[in-house]
Design an enzyme around this catalytic site. Sequence first.
Site, PDB file in Angstrom:
ATOM      1  N   ARG A 102       0.879  -1.175   0.000  1.00 41.08           N
ATOM      2  CA  ARG A 102       0.000   0.000   0.000  1.00 41.08           C
ATOM      3  C   ARG A 102       0.909   1.214   0.000  1.00 41.08           C
ATOM      4  NH1 ARG A 102      -5.423   1.088   3.437  1.00 41.08           N
ATOM      5  NH2 ARG A 102      -6.175  -0.239   1.742  1.00 41.08           N
ATOM      6  N   GLN A 132      -9.872  -4.152  -3.906  1.00 42.71           N
ATOM      7  CA  GLN A 132     -11.203  -3.783  -3.417  1.00 42.71           C
ATOM      8  C   GLN A 132     -12.263  -4.086  -4.471  1.00 42.71           C
ATOM      9  OE1 GLN A 132     -12.180  -2.351  -0.301  1.00 42.71           O
ATOM     10  NE2 GLN A 132     -14.141  -2.999  -1.142  1.00 42.71           N
ATOM     11  N   ASP A 212     -17.969   6.296  -1.252  1.00 42.29           N
ATOM     12  CA  ASP A 212     -16.727   6.171  -0.476  1.00 42.29           C
ATOM     13  C   ASP A 212     -16.570   7.493   0.279  1.00 42.29           C
ATOM     14  OD1 ASP A 212     -14.197   5.424   0.454  1.00 42.29           O
ATOM     15  OD2 ASP A 212     -13.169   5.757  -1.449  1.00 42.29           O
ATOM     16  N   CYS A 249     -16.532   0.702   0.428  1.00 44.55           N
ATOM     17  CA  CYS A 249     -15.312  -0.071   0.749  1.00 44.55           C
ATOM     18  C   CYS A 249     -14.930   0.053   2.213  1.00 44.55           C
ATOM     19  CB  CYS A 249     -14.169   0.391  -0.154  1.00 44.55           C
ATOM     20  SG  CYS A 249     -13.680   2.098   0.101  1.00 44.55           S
ATOM     21  N   ARG A 277     -13.253  -9.296   0.911  1.00 45.27           N
ATOM     22  CA  ARG A 277     -11.836  -8.971   0.688  1.00 45.27           C
ATOM     23  C   ARG A 277     -10.984 -10.223   0.939  1.00 45.27           C
ATOM     24  NH1 ARG A 277      -9.903  -3.766   0.956  1.00 45.27           N
ATOM     25  NH2 ARG A 277      -8.055  -4.798   0.135  1.00 45.27           N
TER      26      ARG A 277
END
Length: 297
Positions: A102, A132, A212, A249, A277
């Site tokens: 990430r 995602q 989101d 998400c 996930r």
Amino acid sequence: MAIRHFLDLDAIAPEELKAILADAHALKKQKFNPPQIFDGLSLAMVFDKKSTRTRMSFEIAMKQLGGHTLVMGMDELQISGAESVADTANVVSRYVDAAMIRMSDHDLLCEFASECSIPVINGMTDESHPCQIMADMLTIEEKLGSAKDKKIAWFGDWNNVSATFAQAAPIFGFNLVLSLPNDLKPKTLGANVTYEEDAMLAAKDADVIVTDTWVSMGQEGKGINKFRPYSVTPALMAQAEEHAIFMHCMPVHENEEVSPEVLASPANVIYDEAENRLHAQKAILAWCLKDAGVSVS
Ligand code: CP
Ligand code: NVA
């Protein structure tokens, strides 16, 4: 032989992505008797931002299927000081079988991957979040059947998650309507993607309503007033199909991008989405590790 990096959905053949989803369904069915297909394999995970779902689901995915994990913050690695991207990539490639990263800077992630001799997985950059969207596709297939020809309406920001939904639209054959403040409308709308400034019109007859946060990590302090017309409320949900699901998400900001009534309604599938996930990650890892001898079926 090309290394099986999982960096962006539009860099992977659609049939490969569909096969990953089929494997995710199969692995979910084996939730309580997981096949030990990652026996002896190791995954390194590096984060330059916070995470609950990505961190936990990758770690559990790897371990449930018999593998090992190593987790580090970006600032713990020598790369945060003087060591080069190339040296770091070469050394990491000698220790583990795959790396999940990430990293805010998408170009840096791609540069790192190009120096690696192991698969690198994008655990979210400022530009995209492919893991995602694979979990989201799994969720949509479970709840509504195939995503093909479904109307998915996105509300709020133009960000890493919405940009990845736009990549996914032609791959999985759904129609994506982006409902965002006009100044955020992307310059080019890809295949199967349209723009509708009016949120109520965008939601009309939608099968999926998705949003989101208005303030992604790293954008703290940005104004949110222009997003208010794009909040997912019961009135907005009422425009959609009766069977419409609400997706996010997570993390969720109640009374900003979504109202508590929507979260309390049966349309809300965000915990199934979060669980998925785990199952999607197992299948993504299996695809990346195919050249190490991994096979799901
Ligand atoms: N959806 C998601 O990526 O969550 P985390 O930031 O908690 O990993
Ligand atoms: N757009 C959000 C997604 C978090 C999972 C962010 O980048 O913070």
